[in-house]
Design an enzyme around this catalytic site. Sequence first.
Site, short mmCIF file in Angstrom:
data_model
loop_
_atom_site.label_atom_id
_atom_site.label_comp_id
_atom_site.label_asym_id
_atom_site.label_seq_id
_atom_site.Cartn_x
_atom_site.Cartn_y
_atom_site.Cartn_z
N GLU A 91 0.88 -1.13 0.08
CA GLU A 91 0.09 0.16 0.07
C GLU A 91 0.88 1.21 0.04
O GLU A 91 1.98 1.09 0.57
CB GLU A 91 -1.00 0.05 1.36
N CYS A 104 3.43 8.86 0.69
CA CYS A 104 3.98 7.72 1.69
C CYS A 104 3.99 6.47 0.98
O CYS A 104 3.03 5.78 0.59
CB CYS A 104 3.09 7.65 2.96
N CYS A 111 6.07 -6.89 7.08
CA CYS A 111 7.29 -6.54 7.88
C CYS A 111 7.74 -7.62 8.80
O CYS A 111 7.01 -8.16 9.30
CB CYS A 111 7.06 -5.02 8.62
N CYS A 115 6.72 -4.35 16.14
CA CYS A 115 6.13 -3.23 17.12
C CYS A 115 4.77 -3.44 17.73
O CYS A 115 3.68 -3.61 16.77
CB CYS A 115 6.37 -2.02 16.42
N CYS A 118 1.39 -1.42 15.62
CA CYS A 118 1.49 -1.17 14.37
C CYS A 118 0.63 -2.27 13.54
O CYS A 118 1.02 -3.64 14.15
CB CYS A 118 2.67 -0.98 13.89
N CYS A 336 -0.57 6.57 9.74
CA CYS A 336 0.61 5.71 10.29
C CYS A 336 0.15 4.33 10.86
O CYS A 336 -0.76 4.54 11.90
CB CYS A 336 1.26 6.49 11.05
N1 SAH Z 1 9.49 0.72 9.72
C1 SAH Z 1 9.61 2.10 9.58
C2 SAH Z 1 8.88 2.80 8.43
C3 SAH Z 1 7.31 2.68 8.80
S1 SAH Z 1 6.94 4.26 9.15
C4 SAH Z 1 9.54 2.78 10.89
O1 SAH Z 1 9.03 2.39 11.83
O2 SAH Z 1 9.87 4.01 11.03
C5 SAH Z 1 5.30 4.11 10.08
C6 SAH Z 1 5.49 5.17 11.31
O3 SAH Z 1 4.13 4.96 11.88
C7 SAH Z 1 6.52 4.64 12.27
O4 SAH Z 1 6.93 5.83 13.01
C8 SAH Z 1 5.53 4.11 13.29
O5 SAH Z 1 6.06 3.91 14.55
C9 SAH Z 1 4.32 4.58 13.06
N2 SAH Z 1 3.17 3.91 13.63
C10 SAH Z 1 3.10 2.77 13.69
N3 SAH Z 1 1.78 2.13 14.26
C11 SAH Z 1 1.08 3.77 14.41
C12 SAH Z 1 -0.15 3.67 14.99
N4 SAH Z 1 -0.93 2.72 15.30
N5 SAH Z 1 -0.51 4.94 15.12
C13 SAH Z 1 0.33 5.84 14.98
N6 SAH Z 1 1.56 5.77 14.29
C14 SAH Z 1 1.86 4.55 13.97
#
Ligand code: SAH
Length: 347
Positions: A91, A104, A111, A115, A118, A336
């Site tokens: 996506e 984006c 992945c 985390c 996410c 995000c």
């Molecule tokens: N793997 C990389 C690229 C993904 S960026 C990274 O972690 O940076 C995606 C961004 O969205 C990251 O900053 C991640 O921490 C954030 N993110 C993930 N889940 C989220 C959520 N439920 N709400 C808000 N931000 C989130």
Amino acid sequence: MKQNIRHLSLEEIQEQFIELGEPKFRAGQIWQWLWQKGAPGFHEMTNLPKAFREKLESHYDVYKMSVSDRQLSSDKTIKCGFKLYDGEFVEGVLIPQEDRMTACISSQVGCSLTCSFCATARLPRKRNLFYDEIYDQVDLINRMALDAYGTRLSNIVFMGMGEPLLNYNQVMKAIERITAEDGLGMSPKRITVSTAGIAKMIRKLGEDEVKFNLALSLHAANDEKRNKIMPINETNSLSALMDALIYFYDKTGTRITYEYVMLKDENDTLQDARELSAFARQIPSKINLIEYNPIENGLYEKSSGNAMHRFKDMLEQNGCIVNIRRSRGQDIDAACGQLANKQLSSL
Ligand code: SAH
């Protein structure tokens, strides 16, 4: 399978054309169609003789990815599903803002990181994207921006699915094509690669003296808390990350962005803010506080507006540069951490 012509360098295409009995200058024409005009196939390369196009078609393929799905948010954010040559999906998101038009994009199918907040983390990592697949997301989202809003992309963030620094070479090659004069000609200053924090690869970015921006998804500035929400921290501790960031900053002179998702009662206390400011102050940086976007069966709640403002004030009192980032595209799971091939996997 036919050879992917976009996996060849200009020199390789020249050599192969000579072997095919074609003049060398044809390679330059093809190159322009592939990387500047983003042609989906040889058929579209209308200034080339038909017989030549057919010959190309019998030897090569462009393997352009296609838009398989599109959803429009009430805030004008558009989420796209892209279908890859092998049937996998990723996506990408187009985010129109007043002063910028941001894409984006994803770097991996799924992945490998886990985390806890996410949605993408729940998908298995199936494979890395090739650099032409990363380039295609930019090219296709750029066309969408022109069609839907009459404006070209101004910014690119690697904040879609996947961990870009675990697909280092392809991400670097994609950025080379996106920024090259004979590519899309975008400025590296308008590209941000976001990482969950792979110290060794942050160091490598420094060694390679990259010109683009780096964001670190920090979310806690205390190892115990960070281990809990981001298991990658167990092998990439905060001090290892800071050593790598200092090296990166020394080599590139580029200020770091810290992303910090605000999770109610998990990482939003004033003590958390003090730890964050102490961490962030070590090198020039800015902090983006991000509202948590709810995910299905999520473990967390978002912090209250009040908690976010108190947190921000504390950071500012401690000398940090802080922005609160408004979430976009939540209603279509485009924000995000919400990218999970939801629509697509239910097809
Ligand atoms: N793997 C990389 C690229 C993904 S960026 C990274 O972690 O940076 C995606 C961004 O969205 C990251 O900053 C991640 O921490 C954030 N993110 C993930 N889940 C989220 C959520 N439920 N709400 C808000 N931000 C989130």
